[in-house]
Design a protein around this motif. Sequence first.
Motif, PDB file in Angstrom:
ATOM      1  N   LEU A 204      41.267  38.182  29.995  1.00 21.10           N
ATOM      2  CA  LEU A 204      40.517  37.886  28.775  1.00 21.10           C
ATOM      3  C   LEU A 204      39.233  38.693  28.649  1.00 21.10           C
ATOM      4  O   LEU A 204      38.804  39.018  27.549  1.00 21.10           O
ATOM      5  N   ASN A 205      38.581  38.982  29.757  1.00 21.25           N
ATOM      6  CA  ASN A 205      37.291  39.680  29.711  1.00 21.25           C
ATOM      7  C   ASN A 205      37.292  40.817  30.725  1.00 21.25           C
ATOM      8  O   ASN A 205      36.515  40.819  31.684  1.00 21.25           O
TER       9      ASN A 205
ATOM     10  N   ALA B  61      37.981  36.133  33.771  1.00 23.64           N
ATOM     11  CA  ALA B  61      36.781  36.924  34.077  1.00 23.64           C
ATOM     12  C   ALA B  61      37.184  38.205  34.796  1.00 23.64           C
ATOM     13  O   ALA B  61      38.245  38.260  35.422  1.00 23.64           O
ATOM     14  N   PRO B  62      36.351  39.244  34.735  1.00 18.73           N
ATOM     15  CA  PRO B  62      36.677  40.504  35.399  1.00 18.73           C
ATOM     16  C   PRO B  62      36.618  40.378  36.920  1.00 18.73           C
ATOM     17  O   PRO B  62      35.940  39.507  37.467  1.00 18.73           O
ATOM     18  N   ASP B  63      37.334  41.272  37.605  1.00 25.34           N
ATOM     19  CA  ASP B  63      37.326  41.269  39.069  1.00 25.34           C
ATOM     20  C   ASP B  63      35.969  41.683  39.629  1.00 25.34           C
ATOM     21  O   ASP B  63      35.510  41.151  40.635  1.00 25.34           O
TER      22      ASP B  63
ATOM     23  N   PHE C 274      35.511  30.787  31.515  1.00 27.32           N
ATOM     24  CA  PHE C 274      35.074  32.113  31.955  1.00 27.32           C
ATOM     25  C   PHE C 274      34.196  32.036  33.199  1.00 27.32           C
ATOM     26  O   PHE C 274      34.488  32.648  34.221  1.00 27.32           O
ATOM     27  N   VAL C 275      33.110  31.295  33.087  1.00 30.55           N
ATOM     28  CA  VAL C 275      32.138  31.232  34.182  1.00 30.55           C
ATOM     29  C   VAL C 275      32.691  30.427  35.346  1.00 30.55           C
ATOM     30  O   VAL C 275      32.466  30.773  36.517  1.00 30.55           O
TER      31      VAL C 275
ATOM     32  N   SER D  80      37.355  29.697  45.578  1.00 30.79           N
ATOM     33  CA  SER D  80      37.408  28.434  46.315  1.00 30.79           C
ATOM     34  C   SER D  80      38.525  27.520  45.824  1.00 30.79           C
ATOM     35  O   SER D  80      39.061  26.710  46.585  1.00 30.79           O
ATOM     36  N   LEU D  81      38.890  27.666  44.554  1.00 31.11           N
ATOM     37  CA  LEU D  81      39.961  26.831  43.994  1.00 31.11           C
ATOM     38  C   LEU D  81      41.333  27.484  44.127  1.00 31.11           C
ATOM     39  O   LEU D  81      42.343  26.928  43.696  1.00 31.11           O
ATOM     40  N   GLY D  82      41.367  28.681  44.693  1.00 29.99           N
ATOM     41  CA  GLY D  82      42.627  29.385  44.885  1.00 29.99           C
ATOM     42  C   GLY D  82      43.233  29.931  43.615  1.00 29.99           C
ATOM     43  O   GLY D  82      44.452  30.107  43.518  1.00 29.99           O
ATOM     44  N   LEU D  83      42.380  30.215  42.612  1.00 29.30           N
ATOM     45  CA  LEU D  83      42.874  30.709  41.326  1.00 29.30           C
ATOM     46  C   LEU D  83      42.972  32.220  41.288  1.00 29.30           C
ATOM     47  O   LEU D  83      43.645  32.769  40.411  1.00 29.30           O
ATOM     48  N   LYS D  84      42.295  32.897  42.183  1.00 31.29           N
ATOM     49  CA  LYS D  84      42.307  34.370  42.167  1.00 31.29           C
ATOM     50  C   LYS D  84      43.340  34.912  43.148  1.00 31.29           C
ATOM     51  O   LYS D  84      43.645  34.281  44.151  1.00 31.29           O
TER      52      LYS D  84
END
Length: 257
Positions: free
Chosen positions: A54-55, A144-146, A244-245, A253-257
């Motif tokens: 998205l960003n 969000a961007p890497d 986003f933030v 920490s949430l394992g989303l990346k």
Amino acid sequence: MSSPATGRPAGRNLTVEVWIVLGLSLGASGVYAVVSLIRKATLPGGLGGQTATLNASRDDREVFDFVYQVLGIGFALVPVALALYLLSLDPVKERVTERLGLDRHHARFDALWGMGLAAVIGLPGLGLYGIGRLLGITAQIIPAPDISYWWTVPVLILAALQNAILEEVVVIGYLMTRLRQKSWGVAATIVTAAALRGSYHLYQGVGPGLGNFAMGLVFGYWFHRTGRVMPLVIAHTILDVVAFVGYLLLGDSLGLK
């Protein structure tokens, strides 16, 4: 001459005007999103194996990434200015901000209802996203961007505000006003605005498209009943800022990346 009930100006082709405004903004986004959906669905792995960023970063060099991000946010708001200007030409007594409920006369009301609407929309939206991922009909959304810099969070907040202003003013305030001026029924107006909202989110997959369609029904009904867009801008901003933030700060920490 104009209609005293709707303030519709005589001698102006509102159908052409609406197509131009949408063609310069979210209508075009909807067409691109449908094409993107078809493209992703026909790739190996289908929709479930694809991503939607998205960003994304705009340049490898920090200074140009920042400049492109800010320019993108600024120019994305030009259709909002156009829509407000066109509405301001209607022969009505109220200023366009008062007419759409974008004024500051009901700040407490707007803030409280904005937070409430964000809560009502946010949790079911997460549920639809999760179901869509399980069914393989929703791409993995990367909000969000890497690569992040000191200015990334403020720019993400600005991007959230820009999304909210663009979508709520154009889709709810402008489009619904114009459709009602063209004597469309309430249900048809709300469903059409909601369908447009769902369409330009289809690049994320079927789940987000349906979720945003449902969000559009709620927001459209709200505007029909109250005539105020500001709570919707607040709610939409909150939802996007959290997405986003929150992803940027808590994704690892949430394992989303």
